[in-house]
Design an enzyme around this catalytic site. Sequence first.
Site, PDB file in Angstrom:
ATOM      1  N   HIS A  70       0.835  -1.194   0.000  1.00  0.00           N
ATOM      2  CA  HIS A  70       0.000   0.000   0.000  1.00  0.00           C
ATOM      3  C   HIS A  70       0.876   1.253   0.000  1.00  0.00           C
ATOM      4  CE1 HIS A  70      -2.919  -3.010   1.061  1.00  0.00           C
ATOM      5  NE2 HIS A  70      -3.856  -2.136   0.751  1.00  0.00           N
ATOM      6  N   PRO A  71       0.485   2.249  -0.769  1.00  0.00           N
ATOM      7  CA  PRO A  71       1.293   3.472  -0.823  1.00  0.00           C
ATOM      8  C   PRO A  71       1.151   4.299   0.443  1.00  0.00           C
ATOM      9  CG  PRO A  71      -0.731   3.785  -2.052  1.00  0.00           C
ATOM     10  CD  PRO A  71      -0.717   2.333  -1.609  1.00  0.00           C
ATOM     11  N   SER A  87      -6.242   4.391  -5.847  1.00  0.00           N
ATOM     12  CA  SER A  87      -5.632   5.169  -4.761  1.00  0.00           C
ATOM     13  C   SER A  87      -5.566   6.657  -5.087  1.00  0.00           C
ATOM     14  CB  SER A  87      -4.229   4.649  -4.436  1.00  0.00           C
ATOM     15  OG  SER A  87      -4.304   3.468  -3.686  1.00  0.00           O
ATOM     16  N   GLU A  90      -9.002   8.017  -4.417  1.00  0.00           N
ATOM     17  CA  GLU A  90      -9.308   8.003  -2.994  1.00  0.00           C
ATOM     18  C   GLU A  90      -8.549   9.101  -2.252  1.00  0.00           C
ATOM     19  OE1 GLU A  90     -10.263   3.240  -3.176  1.00  0.00           O
ATOM     20  OE2 GLU A  90      -8.349   3.911  -2.333  1.00  0.00           O
ATOM     21  N   GLN A  91      -7.252   9.229  -2.514  1.00  0.00           N
ATOM     22  CA  GLN A  91      -6.472  10.253  -1.819  1.00  0.00           C
ATOM     23  C   GLN A  91      -6.928  11.658  -2.231  1.00  0.00           C
ATOM     24  OE1 GLN A  91      -2.290   9.823  -1.113  1.00  0.00           O
ATOM     25  NE2 GLN A  91      -2.419   7.598  -0.901  1.00  0.00           N
ATOM     26  N   PHE A 122       0.986   3.496   7.235  1.00  0.00           N
ATOM     27  CA  PHE A 122      -0.295   3.877   7.813  1.00  0.00           C
ATOM     28  C   PHE A 122      -1.362   3.706   6.743  1.00  0.00           C
ATOM     29  CE2 PHE A 122      -3.420   7.336   8.527  1.00  0.00           C
ATOM     30  CZ  PHE A 122      -3.865   6.988   9.795  1.00  0.00           C
ATOM     31  N   VAL A 123      -2.414   2.972   7.059  1.00  0.00           N
ATOM     32  CA  VAL A 123      -3.504   2.740   6.113  1.00  0.00           C
ATOM     33  C   VAL A 123      -4.782   3.272   6.735  1.00  0.00           C
ATOM     34  CG1 VAL A 123      -4.822   1.019   4.811  1.00  0.00           C
ATOM     35  CG2 VAL A 123      -2.374   0.648   5.219  1.00  0.00           C
ATOM     36  N   ALA A 125      -8.947   4.327   5.348  1.00  0.00           N
ATOM     37  CA  ALA A 125      -9.948   4.500   4.293  1.00  0.00           C
ATOM     38  C   ALA A 125     -10.270   5.992   4.247  1.00  0.00           C
ATOM     39  CB  ALA A 125     -11.190   3.671   4.597  1.00  0.00           C
ATOM     40  N   VAL A 126      -9.687   6.699   3.286  1.00  0.00           N
ATOM     41  CA  VAL A 126      -9.735   8.165   3.302  1.00  0.00           C
ATOM     42  C   VAL A 126     -11.068   8.748   2.850  1.00  0.00           C
ATOM     43  CG1 VAL A 126      -7.239   8.445   3.058  1.00  0.00           C
ATOM     44  CG2 VAL A 126      -8.678   8.409   1.010  1.00  0.00           C
TER      45      VAL A 126
END
Length: 171
Positions: A70-71, A87, A90-91, A122-123, A125-126
Site C-alpha cells: 500500500h502506498p 488510490s 481516494e487520496q 499507515f492505512v 480508508a480516506v
Amino acid sequence: MSAMTLDEINALDEDAFVAVLGPVFENSPWVARGAWGSRPFAGVPELHRAMFAVVEAADRQTVLDFLNAHPALAGKEAQAGEMTTESVGEQASAGLDALSPEEFARIGELNRTYQDRHGFPFVIAVRGHSKASILAEFERRIGADTEAELRAALDQIALISRGRLDRAVAG
C-alpha cells in the site's frame, strides 16, 4: 474498473476474474486469484468475505508484504505518479493531492515515524475524511501497539476494498 454485474463476475474465467477484481486490493492480485474458486457469489458481501478471507488466511510475512504494497499517504508513489488509479481517486477525495508545503512535510514525517515504528505504512480508508481528520487519526494511531495497528490496517483495508467492490459491481 468498469462496473460488471455479479452474474458476469461469477462467469469469468480465473484470469479475467483477476484482471477485473485484482485492483480491489492494492497491488495484490493474488487476493482475487485466491477467491476465484469460491464462485459463485450470491452478492457483494459474500464476494468481499471470500476475498478478505484469502488475506486473513495468509501467513504473517505475506500479510506484512500485503500491507507494504500500500502506498504511503501523499508519499513518494503519489509524487511520482505511481499509485493505482483507485488510490489516486481516494487520496484526492480527501484533499491529499492539494497539500500545502507544511501539510506535505507533516504527513511525510508521520509516514516515516509510523513505518519505522510498525514496519508497514499507515492505512486509512480516506473517503469521507478530511485532511484534518486523517492527521488526527495518524496522531492517534502512531503510538499504538503494532499488533493493534496491524489489525487496524486490515480493518481499514476491509473498508477500502468493500468500497472498491461496491463501485466495481453494477446493480
